[in-house]
Design a protein around this motif. Sequence first.
Motif, PDB file in Angstrom:
ATOM      1  N   LEU A  46       4.885  -7.086  -9.110  1.00  0.00           N
ATOM      2  CA  LEU A  46       4.779  -8.503  -8.763  1.00  0.00           C
ATOM      3  C   LEU A  46       6.078  -9.255  -9.051  1.00  0.00           C
ATOM      4  O   LEU A  46       6.769  -8.955 -10.035  1.00  0.00           O
ATOM      5  CB  LEU A  46       3.641  -9.147  -9.563  1.00  0.00           C
ATOM      6  CG  LEU A  46       2.249  -8.507  -9.376  1.00  0.00           C
ATOM      7  CD1 LEU A  46       1.260  -9.124 -10.353  1.00  0.00           C
ATOM      8  CD2 LEU A  46       1.760  -8.677  -7.947  1.00  0.00           C
ATOM      9  N   GLU A  48       6.144 -12.351  -9.913  1.00  0.00           N
ATOM     10  CA  GLU A  48       5.799 -13.218 -11.047  1.00  0.00           C
ATOM     11  C   GLU A  48       6.360 -12.660 -12.361  1.00  0.00           C
ATOM     12  O   GLU A  48       6.251 -11.477 -12.626  1.00  0.00           O
ATOM     13  CB  GLU A  48       4.261 -13.296 -11.117  1.00  0.00           C
ATOM     14  CG  GLU A  48       3.701 -14.178 -12.207  1.00  0.00           C
ATOM     15  CD  GLU A  48       4.076 -15.637 -12.022  1.00  0.00           C
ATOM     16  OE1 GLU A  48       3.700 -16.224 -11.008  1.00  0.00           O
ATOM     17  OE2 GLU A  48       4.796 -16.168 -12.897  1.00  0.00           O
TER      18      GLU A  48
ATOM     19  N   HIS B  23      -0.197  -4.614   2.527  1.00  0.00           N
ATOM     20  CA  HIS B  23      -0.335  -5.437   3.745  1.00  0.00           C
ATOM     21  C   HIS B  23      -1.605  -6.285   3.684  1.00  0.00           C
ATOM     22  O   HIS B  23      -1.607  -7.442   4.090  1.00  0.00           O
ATOM     23  CB  HIS B  23      -0.361  -4.544   4.986  1.00  0.00           C
ATOM     24  CG  HIS B  23       0.985  -3.986   5.331  1.00  0.00           C
ATOM     25  ND1 HIS B  23       2.057  -4.789   5.659  1.00  0.00           N
ATOM     26  CD2 HIS B  23       1.444  -2.720   5.394  1.00  0.00           C
ATOM     27  CE1 HIS B  23       3.116  -4.035   5.903  1.00  0.00           C
ATOM     28  NE2 HIS B  23       2.769  -2.754   5.736  1.00  0.00           N
ATOM     29  N   GLU B  26      -1.139  -9.237   1.432  1.00  0.00           N
ATOM     30  CA  GLU B  26      -0.329 -10.234   2.134  1.00  0.00           C
ATOM     31  C   GLU B  26      -1.205 -11.012   3.122  1.00  0.00           C
ATOM     32  O   GLU B  26      -1.139 -12.240   3.195  1.00  0.00           O
ATOM     33  CB  GLU B  26       0.767  -9.509   2.900  1.00  0.00           C
ATOM     34  CG  GLU B  26       2.102 -10.213   2.920  1.00  0.00           C
ATOM     35  CD  GLU B  26       3.148  -9.315   3.563  1.00  0.00           C
ATOM     36  OE1 GLU B  26       3.405  -9.490   4.764  1.00  0.00           O
ATOM     37  OE2 GLU B  26       3.676  -8.405   2.870  1.00  0.00           O
ATOM     38  N   GLY B  29      -3.115 -13.747   1.757  1.00  0.00           N
ATOM     39  CA  GLY B  29      -2.345 -14.892   1.282  1.00  0.00           C
ATOM     40  C   GLY B  29      -1.675 -14.696  -0.067  1.00  0.00           C
ATOM     41  O   GLY B  29      -1.115 -15.631  -0.620  1.00  0.00           O
ATOM     42  N   PHE B  30      -1.743 -13.484  -0.616  1.00  0.00           N
ATOM     43  CA  PHE B  30      -1.060 -13.233  -1.881  1.00  0.00           C
ATOM     44  C   PHE B  30       0.423 -13.024  -1.609  1.00  0.00           C
ATOM     45  O   PHE B  30       0.808 -12.145  -0.846  1.00  0.00           O
ATOM     46  CB  PHE B  30      -1.629 -11.996  -2.577  1.00  0.00           C
ATOM     47  CG  PHE B  30      -3.013 -12.206  -3.126  1.00  0.00           C
ATOM     48  CD1 PHE B  30      -3.210 -12.953  -4.272  1.00  0.00           C
ATOM     49  CD2 PHE B  30      -4.121 -11.656  -2.497  1.00  0.00           C
ATOM     50  CE1 PHE B  30      -4.490 -13.155  -4.782  1.00  0.00           C
ATOM     51  CE2 PHE B  30      -5.398 -11.846  -2.993  1.00  0.00           C
ATOM     52  CZ  PHE B  30      -5.583 -12.601  -4.144  1.00  0.00           C
ATOM     53  N   THR B  31       1.252 -13.835  -2.226  1.00  0.00           N
ATOM     54  CA  THR B  31       2.691 -13.691  -2.031  1.00  0.00           C
ATOM     55  C   THR B  31       3.295 -13.060  -3.283  1.00  0.00           C
ATOM     56  O   THR B  31       2.652 -12.999  -4.337  1.00  0.00           O
ATOM     57  CB  THR B  31       3.354 -15.051  -1.777  1.00  0.00           C
ATOM     58  OG1 THR B  31       2.977 -15.922  -2.847  1.00  0.00           O
ATOM     59  CG2 THR B  31       2.914 -15.654  -0.466  1.00  0.00           C
ATOM     60  N   GLY B  32       4.494 -12.575  -3.175  1.00  0.00           N
ATOM     61  CA  GLY B  32       5.184 -12.044  -4.353  1.00  0.00           C
ATOM     62  C   GLY B  32       4.720 -10.665  -4.764  1.00  0.00           C
ATOM     63  O   GLY B  32       4.937 -10.265  -5.894  1.00  0.00           O
ATOM     64  N   VAL B  33       4.062  -9.933  -3.850  1.00  0.00           N
ATOM     65  CA  VAL B  33       3.702  -8.549  -4.148  1.00  0.00           C
ATOM     66  C   VAL B  33       4.805  -7.670  -3.579  1.00  0.00           C
ATOM     67  O   VAL B  33       4.965  -7.574  -2.356  1.00  0.00           O
ATOM     68  CB  VAL B  33       2.334  -8.166  -3.534  1.00  0.00           C
ATOM     69  CG1 VAL B  33       2.000  -6.715  -3.868  1.00  0.00           C
ATOM     70  CG2 VAL B  33       1.247  -9.087  -4.034  1.00  0.00           C
ATOM     71  N   LYS B  34       5.606  -7.069  -4.453  1.00  0.00           N
ATOM     72  CA  LYS B  34       6.773  -6.327  -3.985  1.00  0.00           C
ATOM     73  C   LYS B  34       6.429  -4.903  -3.574  1.00  0.00           C
ATOM     74  O   LYS B  34       6.804  -4.450  -2.507  1.00  0.00           O
ATOM     75  CB  LYS B  34       7.863  -6.334  -5.067  1.00  0.00           C
ATOM     76  CG  LYS B  34       8.492  -7.724  -5.212  1.00  0.00           C
ATOM     77  CD  LYS B  34       9.751  -7.679  -6.035  1.00  0.00           C
ATOM     78  CE  LYS B  34       9.405  -7.573  -7.507  1.00  0.00           C
ATOM     79  NZ  LYS B  34      10.577  -7.726  -8.382  1.00  0.00           N
TER      80      LYS B  34
END
Lengths: 79, 79
Positions: A46, A48, B23, B26, B29-34
């Motif tokens: 993450l 975060e 995917h 994403e 709507g979850f952002t910041g998942v690398k």
Amino acid sequence: MKARVYVMPKAGVLDPQGKAIGHALEGLGFTGVKEVRAGKVIELDLAETDPAKAKAAAEDMARRLLANTVIESFRVEIA
Amino acid sequence: MKARVYVMPKAGVLDPQGKAIGHALEGLGFTGVKEVRAGKVIELDLAETDPAKAKAAAEDMARRLLANTVIESFRVEIA
């Protein structure tokens, strides 16, 4: 920040994958295997950087996608 | 004695399940998942009461059945 989500079938829920692994271990000659439960680990990287926020986000992800909370329980670990 | 075997795809090995989860997160709507990697946990309830022997047995089971050591690495925890 890395988060690990562990998802396991709840106690009492039938776990055919675990049962199959148990039988296969027996077939390979492993004795003394009483019960086997099979679950999932999802490792999230993450963006975060705050551990508390990262944990809350991972728990939200687990509830909404990673675990079926009717039959599975989950646990989040921040590393 | 309980043993937990964690099986993860090795670094560099393509993990389509992890990619699919990434995917889907994403899409929710979850952002910041690398990066996302998906693995397995196998919880074994062993008759063995000696922690060292239980760990050795679980490692043997992992090598022979639970993990494909060509593409997966494993870790055993005794609880």
